[in-house]
Motif scaffolding. Structure first.
Motif, PDB file in Angstrom:
ATOM      1  N   ASN A 163      -1.815   1.755  -0.579  1.00 42.39           N
ATOM      2  CA  ASN A 163      -0.637   3.104  -1.142  1.00 42.39           C
ATOM      3  C   ASN A 163      -0.815   2.439  -1.889  1.00 42.39           C
ATOM      4  O   ASN A 163      -0.896   1.722  -2.740  1.00 42.39           O
ATOM      5  CB  ASN A 163       0.509   2.612  -0.163  1.00 42.39           C
ATOM      6  CG  ASN A 163       0.392   2.919   1.454  1.00 42.39           C
ATOM      7  OD1 ASN A 163      -0.387   3.520   1.807  1.00 42.39           O
ATOM      8  ND2 ASN A 163       1.366   2.586   2.325  1.00 42.39           N
TER       9      ASN A 163
ATOM     10  N   GLN B  25       5.150  12.219   6.881  1.00 43.89           N
ATOM     11  CA  GLN B  25       5.941  10.462   7.379  1.00 43.89           C
ATOM     12  C   GLN B  25       4.038   9.730   6.837  1.00 43.89           C
ATOM     13  O   GLN B  25       3.173   9.924   8.106  1.00 43.89           O
ATOM     14  CB  GLN B  25       6.287  10.712   8.511  1.00 43.89           C
ATOM     15  CG  GLN B  25       7.666   9.625   8.668  1.00 43.89           C
ATOM     16  CD  GLN B  25       8.214   9.817   8.486  1.00 43.89           C
ATOM     17  OE1 GLN B  25       9.415  10.756   7.658  1.00 43.89           O
ATOM     18  NE2 GLN B  25       9.437   8.042   7.265  1.00 43.89           N
ATOM     19  N   VAL B  26       4.568   8.365   6.678  1.00 47.42           N
ATOM     20  CA  VAL B  26       3.470   7.790   6.192  1.00 47.42           C
ATOM     21  C   VAL B  26       3.657   6.194   6.261  1.00 47.42           C
ATOM     22  O   VAL B  26       4.995   5.946   5.406  1.00 47.42           O
ATOM     23  CB  VAL B  26       2.884   7.817   4.829  1.00 47.42           C
ATOM     24  CG1 VAL B  26       2.050   8.757   5.158  1.00 47.42           C
ATOM     25  CG2 VAL B  26       3.725   7.946   3.523  1.00 47.42           C
ATOM     26  N   VAL B  27       2.998   5.320   6.535  1.00 48.92           N
ATOM     27  CA  VAL B  27       3.015   4.064   6.272  1.00 48.92           C
ATOM     28  C   VAL B  27       3.704   3.295   4.597  1.00 48.92           C
ATOM     29  O   VAL B  27       2.471   3.492   4.359  1.00 48.92           O
ATOM     30  CB  VAL B  27       2.431   2.984   6.856  1.00 48.92           C
ATOM     31  CG1 VAL B  27       3.118   1.455   6.540  1.00 48.92           C
ATOM     32  CG2 VAL B  27       2.626   3.375   9.097  1.00 48.92           C
TER      33      VAL B  27
ATOM     34  N   PRO C 158       4.493   4.921  11.243  1.00 42.26           N
ATOM     35  CA  PRO C 158       4.922   5.439  10.577  1.00 42.26           C
ATOM     36  C   PRO C 158       6.245   5.805  11.372  1.00 42.26           C
ATOM     37  O   PRO C 158       7.677   5.781  11.348  1.00 42.26           O
ATOM     38  CB  PRO C 158       5.118   6.385   9.921  1.00 42.26           C
ATOM     39  CG  PRO C 158       3.162   7.525  10.589  1.00 42.26           C
ATOM     40  CD  PRO C 158       3.329   6.500  11.341  1.00 42.26           C
TER      41      PRO C 158
ATOM     42  N   THR D 191      13.367   8.607   4.518  1.00 46.55           N
ATOM     43  CA  THR D 191      12.830   6.920   3.737  1.00 46.55           C
ATOM     44  C   THR D 191      13.522   6.525   4.702  1.00 46.55           C
ATOM     45  O   THR D 191      14.587   5.956   5.068  1.00 46.55           O
ATOM     46  CB  THR D 191      13.005   6.842   2.739  1.00 46.55           C
ATOM     47  OG1 THR D 191      12.569   7.235   1.653  1.00 46.55           O
ATOM     48  CG2 THR D 191      12.723   5.614   2.450  1.00 46.55           C
TER      49      THR D 191
ATOM     50  N   THR E 208       8.442   1.110   8.954  1.00 47.16           N
ATOM     51  CA  THR E 208       9.035   1.242   7.225  1.00 47.16           C
ATOM     52  C   THR E 208       8.468   1.996   7.093  1.00 47.16           C
ATOM     53  O   THR E 208       7.124   2.495   6.753  1.00 47.16           O
ATOM     54  CB  THR E 208       9.223   0.182   6.324  1.00 47.16           C
ATOM     55  OG1 THR E 208      10.474  -0.926   6.466  1.00 47.16           O
ATOM     56  CG2 THR E 208       9.513   0.165   5.131  1.00 47.16           C
ATOM     57  N   SER E 209       8.715   3.245   6.719  1.00 48.71           N
ATOM     58  CA  SER E 209       8.033   4.729   6.185  1.00 48.71           C
ATOM     59  C   SER E 209       8.938   5.932   5.283  1.00 48.71           C
ATOM     60  O   SER E 209      10.354   5.203   5.416  1.00 48.71           O
ATOM     61  CB  SER E 209       7.352   5.052   7.435  1.00 48.71           C
ATOM     62  OG  SER E 209       9.434   5.830   8.270  1.00 48.71           O
ATOM     63  N   SER E 210       8.371   6.942   4.938  1.00 47.20           N
ATOM     64  CA  SER E 210       8.247   7.576   3.740  1.00 47.20           C
ATOM     65  C   SER E 210       7.767   8.403   3.836  1.00 47.20           C
ATOM     66  O   SER E 210       7.222   9.467   4.899  1.00 47.20           O
ATOM     67  CB  SER E 210       8.643   6.933   2.648  1.00 47.20           C
ATOM     68  OG  SER E 210       9.559   8.152   1.661  1.00 47.20           O
ATOM     69  N   THR E 211       7.850   9.570   2.777  1.00 53.81           N
ATOM     70  CA  THR E 211       7.161  10.656   2.041  1.00 53.81           C
ATOM     71  C   THR E 211       6.659  10.844   1.073  1.00 53.81           C
ATOM     72  O   THR E 211       7.240   9.708   0.233  1.00 53.81           O
ATOM     73  CB  THR E 211       8.167  12.031   2.972  1.00 53.81           C
ATOM     74  OG1 THR E 211       8.482  12.096   1.949  1.00 53.81           O
ATOM     75  CG2 THR E 211       8.111  11.811   4.099  1.00 53.81           C
TER      76      THR E 211
END
Length: 306
Positions: free
Chosen positions: A257, A51-53, A190, A145, A194-197
């Motif tokens: 990113n 999980q990342v920002v 994260p 997400t 807001t975060s996702s992979t």
């Protein structure tokens, strides 16, 4: 969307991942990377499910929802908005305007993608409805997400964490903060922003490039807008002339990113997502940006060679 399976089934996986890991380590970065062939689903990844920002990479989802509403006849892209002083947010673009600006929704989408204009993105998000993005993520199967708000909400969280009431106060206080205080900001966590992979983001890109993220005209609009991003030092920097890269970057202190698609002259296409966390907070790290391009190219070439 089926595929031939992960790249681990093919010769050279360890060598490729080691190369990518060394590339990131050499510039003091830990990173999640996922690269997938848009058409056959073969993939290569380094921590692709972390999980990342995602920072401004979320704007891909925002512009996709806008494009879907345009295609459905819910929004007229020529509709005009007046951008006033109270609408301006930090960053590039309209934030630097001295006077009110009138722009169409279509132009707001262009500024959102080409220069990552936070003011344009905030106005666009207000127009399409802020709750629509999480619903869209669910519809597209982006199960990891999470959208907690747009640029205005994220900026408000930073101001609150820093203890600033205005941009002037923030500009005065932020440079004095110790590194541990900066890294503790919600916007860099994260679990709280807001975060996702990387894998979710390449899924999003793959759906857009396959015209499966909405009506064909909507997907085509997003692809075209992503081709207008002005920044080239990250993923695009790793590819030779003739390979076209459409991308969207996102930057926060210590975070570099980018997500995009590399399109080769032979018609093969590769969705790429890289989320790098640097050992230093300085956002102007050309060495990190160029390493992202090098890693992306290495992953794509491993897929092309297998």
């Amino acid at each position: 969307m089926g595929g031939a399976g992960p790249i681990r089934r093919y010769r050279g996986r360890v060598r490729t991942e080691d190369l990518i890991a060394r590339t990131f380590t050499s510039v003091g970065v830990t990173a999640g990377l996922h690269v997938v062939d848009v058409d056959d689903g073969r993939e290569v990844g380094v921590e692709p499910d972390d999980q990342v920002v995602i920072a401004s990479v979320f704007k891909i989802l925002l512009v996709l929802e806008f494009a879907r509403q345009v295609a459905a006849g819910q929004i007229d892209p020529a509709e005009r908005l007046l951008v006033r002083a109270e609408d301006r947010l930090g960053g590039w673009g309209m934030a630097g305007c001295a006077d009110d600006v009138e722009a169409s929704l279509r132009d707001l989408a262009y500024f959102t993608m080409s220069i990552s204009d936070n003011t344009a993105a905030d106005l666009l998000m207000r127009r399409i409805g802020p709750d629509t993005l999480q619903l869209l993520a669910g519809e597209l199967g982006l199960t990891r997400t999470r959208v907690t708000g747009g640029p205005r909400e994220l900026l408000a969280s930073v101001f609150a964490d820093v203890g600033a009431r205005t941009e002037a106060e923030f500009a005065e206080v932020f440079p004095t903060l110790p590194e541990e205080r900066v890294r503790a900001l919600r916007v860099l966590d994260p679990e709280r922003t807001t975060s996702s992979t990387p894998r979710d983001i390449t899924r999003l890109l793959r759906l857009i490039w396959r015209d499966e993220a909405g009506p064909r005209p909507a997907c085509a609009m997003v692809r075209e807008l992503m081709r207008h991003q002005l920044s080239w030092t990250r993923i695009p920097s790793g590819f030779p002339p003739g390979v076209h890269v459409a991308a969207k970057s996102g930057t926060l202190p210590g975070l570099h990113n980018e997500a995009g698609v590399a399109e080769y002259p032979d018609g093969r296409r590769y969705a790429i997502a890289i989320f790098a966390r640097a050992d230093r907070l300085d956002p102007r790290r050309i060495d990190v940006d160029l390493a992202m391009g090098e890693a992306a190219h290495a992953a794509v070439e491993a897929l092309r060679a297998s």
